[in-house]
Write a protein that holds these residues in place. Structure first.
Motif, short mmCIF file in Angstrom:
data_model
loop_
_atom_site.label_atom_id
_atom_site.label_comp_id
_atom_site.label_asym_id
_atom_site.label_seq_id
_atom_site.Cartn_x
_atom_site.Cartn_y
_atom_site.Cartn_z
N ARG A 303 0.83 -1.21 0.00
CA ARG A 303 0.00 0.00 0.00
C ARG A 303 0.87 1.26 0.00
NH1 ARG A 303 -1.95 3.98 3.30
NH2 ARG A 303 -0.79 3.23 5.11
N VAL A 304 1.88 1.29 0.87
CA VAL A 304 2.67 2.52 0.98
C VAL A 304 3.69 2.64 -0.14
CG1 VAL A 304 2.34 2.59 3.49
CG2 VAL A 304 4.40 1.53 2.56
N HIS A 305 4.04 1.50 -0.76
CA HIS A 305 4.99 1.55 -1.89
C HIS A 305 4.48 0.66 -3.01
CE1 HIS A 305 9.03 2.32 -3.64
NE2 HIS A 305 8.75 1.20 -4.29
N PRO A 306 3.46 1.12 -3.75
CA PRO A 306 2.97 0.31 -4.87
C PRO A 306 4.02 0.24 -5.96
CG PRO A 306 1.98 2.50 -4.91
CD PRO A 306 2.75 2.40 -3.62
N SER A 338 -1.58 7.59 -4.82
CA SER A 338 -2.55 8.55 -4.27
C SER A 338 -3.78 7.83 -3.74
CB SER A 338 -2.95 9.56 -5.35
OG SER A 338 -3.94 10.43 -4.86
N ALA A 339 -4.33 6.91 -4.53
CA ALA A 339 -5.50 6.16 -4.08
C ALA A 339 -5.21 5.41 -2.78
CB ALA A 339 -5.95 5.18 -5.16
N ASN A 340 -3.99 4.88 -2.65
CA ASN A 340 -3.61 4.10 -1.47
C ASN A 340 -3.43 4.96 -0.22
OD1 ASN A 340 -3.58 1.78 -2.97
ND2 ASN A 340 -1.35 1.55 -3.01
N HIS A 341 -3.43 6.26 -0.39
CA HIS A 341 -3.30 7.17 0.76
C HIS A 341 -4.50 8.10 0.89
CE1 HIS A 341 0.85 5.76 0.31
NE2 HIS A 341 1.04 6.14 1.56
N ASP A 342 -5.62 7.68 0.34
CA ASP A 342 -6.83 8.49 0.39
C ASP A 342 -7.45 8.40 1.78
OD1 ASP A 342 -9.24 9.78 0.03
OD2 ASP A 342 -9.73 8.75 -1.85
N GLU A 343 -7.53 9.55 2.45
CA GLU A 343 -8.09 9.61 3.81
C GLU A 343 -9.55 9.19 3.85
OE1 GLU A 343 -4.94 12.81 3.22
OE2 GLU A 343 -6.65 11.99 2.09
N ARG A 344 -10.22 9.18 2.72
CA ARG A 344 -11.62 8.77 2.67
C ARG A 344 -11.77 7.25 2.83
NH1 ARG A 344 -9.75 12.43 -0.18
NH2 ARG A 344 -10.73 14.48 -0.42
N PHE A 346 -8.63 5.12 4.03
CA PHE A 346 -7.63 4.59 4.96
C PHE A 346 -7.48 5.52 6.15
CE2 PHE A 346 -6.51 3.16 0.70
CZ PHE A 346 -6.40 1.78 0.88
N ALA A 347 -7.71 5.00 7.35
CA ALA A 347 -7.49 5.78 8.56
C ALA A 347 -5.99 6.01 8.74
CB ALA A 347 -8.04 5.03 9.77
N ASP A 348 -5.63 7.26 9.03
CA ASP A 348 -4.22 7.61 9.26
C ASP A 348 -3.35 7.04 8.14
OD1 ASP A 348 -2.05 8.69 10.48
OD2 ASP A 348 -2.07 7.38 12.23
N PRO A 349 -3.58 7.44 6.89
CA PRO A 349 -2.97 6.75 5.75
C PRO A 349 -1.47 6.89 5.66
CG PRO A 349 -4.09 8.74 5.02
CD PRO A 349 -4.46 8.54 6.46
N TYR A 350 -0.87 7.90 6.32
CA TYR A 350 0.57 8.08 6.22
C TYR A 350 1.32 7.34 7.33
CZ TYR A 350 -0.92 11.45 2.83
OH TYR A 350 -1.52 12.02 1.74
N ARG A 351 0.58 6.62 8.15
CA ARG A 351 1.21 5.76 9.17
C ARG A 351 1.39 4.36 8.61
NH1 ARG A 351 -0.55 2.39 13.54
NH2 ARG A 351 -2.74 2.85 13.03
N ARG A 356 -2.58 -3.55 9.52
CA ARG A 356 -3.77 -2.89 8.98
C ARG A 356 -4.71 -3.90 8.35
NH1 ARG A 356 -4.78 2.43 7.53
NH2 ARG A 356 -2.56 2.99 7.79
N SER A 357 -5.98 -3.82 8.73
CA SER A 357 -7.02 -4.68 8.16
C SER A 357 -8.38 -4.02 8.42
CB SER A 357 -6.99 -6.07 8.78
OG SER A 357 -7.98 -6.89 8.23
N PRO A 358 -9.22 -3.90 7.39
CA PRO A 358 -8.97 -4.29 5.99
C PRO A 358 -7.99 -3.34 5.32
CG PRO A 358 -11.04 -3.14 6.16
CD PRO A 358 -10.55 -3.31 7.57
N ASN A 359 -7.51 -3.76 4.15
CA ASN A 359 -6.51 -2.97 3.44
C ASN A 359 -6.80 -3.03 1.94
OD1 ASN A 359 -4.25 -1.62 2.53
ND2 ASN A 359 -2.81 -2.75 3.81
#
Length: 424
Positions: A303-306, A338-344, A346-351, A356-359
């Protein structure tokens, strides 16, 4: 299509991504311009293009990837840059650049053939070999490090991805370097340091490395390997494809797709995951202590490094996305990181949360073109992290990483890590 207002950040220039995933720019786009017009100026000698629409919110990315009738892979292929019109029929031979149900005997038939060749049972049978390779490469990197550090790309991850793929394909050991050369030439073409100098056309402009004129060597090899597999079949993917009744052009394009996509997915994700863990000691400790299952950690690292930054579609009809009118013929480009870090979504997407589940990340795409090799990629990444945990110290940077100059592949070309010290 007219440009947006001046405050729309550029996410086209490949040099931006070489400095790091441009999360600040993505966030501005998601919040204020979720479907944003991007110009395509001439960059690094590559010619200018007509511009495209950048899609950055998770829900919109998924919608584009799932709706092949509205957003076509067939019309303009799947790279941001427009192919030479003369090359487009050639590019459409691969299922990546086809739409389900639109071309008789096309995408669905080819995808079923690869699915049968890439069975989970066949992939899982390679697990012991993959584990031994990870252990051997990590130990060699550790034991050969004179100053306690090593470039993990050069010593481990490039070889790991390449050798695992060639084992699965059934490529003879003596030929394996060819596949890495072809991958670098095709994937790294935007990077002046990573790829060979481009060949120039009569107009003095670089030739597209995906054009048939520059892939003849690879295609000749694919045909020769298929002939060998028909005479000497084995339990490998190329034998399955050689015996599947494909016409020569289909076989060549399958080999092209499996060689490049199959290699570069893990070649990008493996060092990217280690780099992410090197930046978060607590996250690594959760994995090392078993508090975070390795399978979940692998998906979080993806998720953080696609491996892939962007994919292009072409609007087949007039439509609307996130309130933005889109005309038939417009290029529509989704941005995975960008999609993988969408706050809409993923909770706290930059952590980095290895548990993490679901992902629901889109690092392997979505819809009819979801990655067929995802199971093999996850297996390789899981085993690499398990063996790192057993053999190596906590990931720690020992120098400055270098990222690929690319707006397509999220590549790491240099990753100096500390490799001496107690495991875990």
């Amino acid at each position: 299509m007219k440009p947006d207002v001046p405050d729309v950040p550029d996410v086209f220039d490949p040099r931006i991504h070489a400095e790091g995933v441009p999360h600040d720019r993505y966030r501005i786009l998601r919040d204020h311009h979720p479907v944003a017009w991007q110009p395509e100026p001439e960059v690094l000698g590559w010619p200018a293009g007509p511009g495209f629409l950048a899609v950055t919110r998770h829900a919109d990315v998924v919608r584009v990837l799932r709706d092949h009738r509205t957003y076509s892979s067939w019309l303009g292929a799947t790279q941001i840059r427009d192919p030479d019109p003369a090359d487009l029929p050639f590019l459409r031979r691969t299922m990546l650049n086809q739409d389900p149900g639109e071309q008789a005997g096309g995408h669905g038939r080819l995808r079923r053939l690869v699915s049968r060749a890439f069975t989970p049972a066949r992939v899982d049978a390679f697990a012991c070999r993959v584990r031994e390779r990870a252990r051997t490469l990590l130990r060699a990197a550790r034991d050969g490090a004179e100053d306690g550090s090593a470039d993990l790309v050069a010593t481990v991850t490039d070889e790991y991805a390449l050798l695992n793929l060639t084992d699965l394909l059934g490529v003879p050991a003596a030929d394996r370097g060819l596949l890495l050369d072809w991958t670098v030439r095709i994937i790294g073409y935007q990077d002046p340091q990573d790829a060979p100098a481009p060949r120039l056309g009569p107009d003095g402009k670089p030739l597209d490395p995906r054009s048939p004129a520059l892939l003849g060597e690879m295609f000749t090899y694919a045909r020769e390997l298929a002939r060998h597999k028909r005479r000497h079949p084995g339990d490998d993917v190329m034998t399955s494809l050689a015996l599947a009744g494909l016409d020569p052009a289909e076989l060549e394009m399958f080999f092209f797709l499996l060689t490049v996509a199959g290699n570069d997915t893990v070649r990008s994700a493996a060092p990217g995951g280690l780099l992410a863990l090197a930046g978060d000691r607590d996250a690594y400790r959760q994995v090392a202590d078993g508090r975070a299952p390795v399978d979940r950690a692998v998906d979080e690292l993806l998720r953080v490094h696609p491996p892939v930054l962007s994919f292009r579609r072409t609007a087949a009809v007039d439509t609307e996305l996130a309130g933005r009118p889109i005309r038939a013929g417009d290029k529509v480009v989704v941005f995975h990181a960008s999609a993988n870090h969408d706050e809409r979504v993923f909770a706290d997407p930059y952590r980095l949360d290895p548990a993490r589940s679901p992902n629901p990340h889109v690092s392997f795409g979505d819809g009819p073109h979801v990655c067929l090799g995802a199971h093999f990629a996850r297996l390789q990444l899981r085993i690499l992290h398990e063996e790192w945990r057993a053999e190596m110290p906590a990931p720690e940077l020992a120098g400055t990483p270098r990222r690929l100059v690319s707006n397509f592949i999220n590549g790491i070309t240099r990753l100096p890590l500390r490799v001496s010290g107690p495991a875990r």
